[in-house]
Motif scaffolding. Structure first.
Motif, PDB file in Angstrom:
ATOM      1  N   THR A   1       3.259  -1.259   3.282  1.00  0.00           N
ATOM      2  CA  THR A   1       2.898  -2.553   3.864  1.00  0.00           C
ATOM      3  C   THR A   1       2.354  -3.478   2.782  1.00  0.00           C
ATOM      4  O   THR A   1       1.576  -3.059   1.935  1.00  0.00           O
ATOM      5  CB  THR A   1       1.798  -2.372   4.933  1.00  0.00           C
TER       6      THR A   1
ATOM      7  N   CYS B   1      -3.115   2.309   6.872  1.00  0.00           N
ATOM      8  CA  CYS B   1      -3.612   2.872   5.609  1.00  0.00           C
ATOM      9  C   CYS B   1      -5.125   2.732   5.460  1.00  0.00           C
ATOM     10  O   CYS B   1      -5.728   3.384   4.622  1.00  0.00           O
ATOM     11  CB  CYS B   1      -2.930   2.215   4.419  1.00  0.00           C
TER      12      CYS B   1
ATOM     13  N   CYS C   1       0.848  -1.199   0.000  1.00  0.00           N
ATOM     14  CA  CYS C   1       0.000   0.000   0.000  1.00  0.00           C
ATOM     15  C   CYS C   1       0.884   1.249   0.000  1.00  0.00           C
ATOM     16  O   CYS C   1       2.102   1.155  -0.048  1.00  0.00           O
ATOM     17  CB  CYS C   1      -0.917  -0.013   1.214  1.00  0.00           C
TER      18      CYS C   1
HETATM   19 ZN   LIG Z   1      -1.544  -0.523   4.306  1.00  0.00          ZN
END
Ligand SMILES: [Zn+2]
Length: 447
Positions: free
Chosen positions: A276, A330, A272
């Motif tokens: 991650t 996120c 992302c």
């Molecule tokens: Zn993320």
């Protein structure tokens, strides 16, 4: 071997994508990027379950009753596991002919056929319909493009977005992304990497995509001044991206690399905006075969509810996935990973104790000021260590770190044998950690 296309440039082939295809890819793109919104993980999993039930009902199947399958089972009974009745011989013949001719445009009754690099012995074969190809393209673009790149694609007066793809094999899959707004250059890894430097320098791709080991080699060339690239985004595919490799790439190019977790079995995850790696749970359901009591690592069993050409129903992968300690900030509720530990046979076993790749990697990273790269292979009770640019001090430091590692596991230190490091064959996957002995087996507990 050189190849020319209609514009006479080696490697970059022009392909016209019909407008309807672009619209379809655009739709899938939008749905992936903005369409799915789940309040939380529970909502995502409920939605997944409904998709699974719907897909299987059409086939009169019940998910929990399906046997777990794997690569060898599918290859042994290939026709049964694809809806088009394509035989393994047909698929292999086409895929291998493409590999030899380095022309990857051929199709089998409208299906794209691809071959995975088989480092663990057997090749994997994948079949994709044109719709599935579009889904792949739409998803990947939605996941990897930042808003600046998006604006560039959507602004006809700006130059096309340039993507450099360094891979062992080109594919119709990648042609799907190619259009008047996306300029897509394929760099064949079966040609020496240096032979691409001139073109890489002149084309100046905004997006650089390749296996981690290749990106690392580019980063080395960048530091030594032989390359002068200014990519806006770097994506690692086909190999796990080591933390040390990620840092090295960031140092060389000034951009933090992202990664796509993709295999013959499908598009399994992507990083992302925070870096991650999340599982692609909008398309694939993951069952967990836990390897430890803490539930920090598992072997995934996947069911892909978007693919209908090649059936991926309760398909056990060879990978070991490490779960991130905390959910990602996120906002994506898909499971966050700390990493992918490549093929499961890279888990070493001494006296029944698993030594996981990330543990070994950390030990090697701690010792690594002295050498540039390394490989470790277990053969019975011996550990064969290859160091790139070895020295007496380097060997001492590795010996110290490994001794400490084995002491932590209360294991006696195996016989350490040092040799020289060998670069992977062109186009082959980088495998730093290997289990050579057939008698040592991974001992995992299944929850
Ligand atoms: Zn993320």
């Amino acid at each position: 071997m050189t190849r020319t296309d209609s514009r006479g440039t080696s490697g970059a082939r022009a392909a016209v994508v019909p407008v309807s295809d672009l619209l379809a890819a655009g739709f899938l793109f939008c749905r992936t990027r903005w369409g799915y919104r789940f309040r939380n993980r529970a909502a995502l999993l409920r939605w997944q379950q409904r998709r699974l039930d719907k897909m299987l009902q059409g086939r009169g199947l019940h998910w929990r009753e399906l046997p777990v399958i794997d690569k060898s089972i599918v290859l042994a009974d290939f026709e049964r596991y694809n809806s088009q009745g394509v035989s393994l011989a047909e698929a292999l013949e086409l895929a291998k002919a493409s590999e030899r001719s380095r022309d990857f445009r051929a199709e089998l009754d409208g299906l794209t056929v691809g071959l995975s690099s088989g480092t663990s012995g057997r090749h994997g074969v994948f079949l994709l319909s044109s719709t599935e190809r579009l889904l792949w393209a739409g998803t990947i673009l939605a996941r990897v493009l930042d808003s600046a790149a998006l604006r560039q694609i959507l602004s006809p007066w700006k130059p096309a977005l340039r993507i450099a793809f360094l891979l062992r094999a080109d594919s119709n899959l990648y042609n799907t992304v190619r259009s008047s707004r996306v300029a897509f250059d394929f760099y064949d890894l079966l040609e020496p990497l240096e032979s691409h430097f001139e073109k890489l320098n002149s084309r100046q791709a905004e997006l650089l995509i390749g296996p981690a080991s290749v990106l690392r080699a580019l980063a080395e060339a960048q530091l030594s001044g032989r390359l002068s690239l200014r990519p806006r985004k770097i994506l690692s595919v086909a190999e796990e991206l080591d933390e040390s490799d990620a840092e090295f790439l960031e140092r060389s190019f000034g951009v933090r690399p992202g990664q796509v977790y993709q295999a013959t079995e499908g598009l399994l995850g992507f990083s992302c905006r925070l870096g991650t790696l999340h599982l692609n749970e909008q398309h694939v359901h993951f069952e967990q075969e836990w390897l430890d009591a803490e539930r920090s690592r598992f072997v995934p069993i996947i069911t892909d509810f978007t693919r209908s050409t090649q059936l991926m129903l309760r398909y056990r992968l060879d990978d070991v996935l490490r779960v991130a300690e905390h959910p990602c900030r996120c906002g994506n509720p898909a499971l966050a990973l700390a990493g992918v530990d490549g093929r499961a046979d890279a888990v070493l076993v001494f006296d029944g104790v698993n030594i996981f790749p990330d543990v070994l990697r950390r030990a090697m990273a701690l010792a690594s000021t002295e050498f540039q790269d390394w490989s470790v292979a277990q053969s019975g009770k011996r550990l064969l260590i290859g160091l790139r640019a070895p020295s007496q001090e380097a060997e001492e430091r590795v010996r110290d770190e490994l001794t400490a590692l084995f002491a932590r596991y209360r294991l006696s230190v195996p016989k350490l044998e040092f040799g020289s490091w060998q670069a992977p064959a062109p186009g082959a996957k980088l495998r730093r950690i290997q289990l050579l002995a057939a008698d040592a087996r991974r001992e995992g507990s299944t929850a």
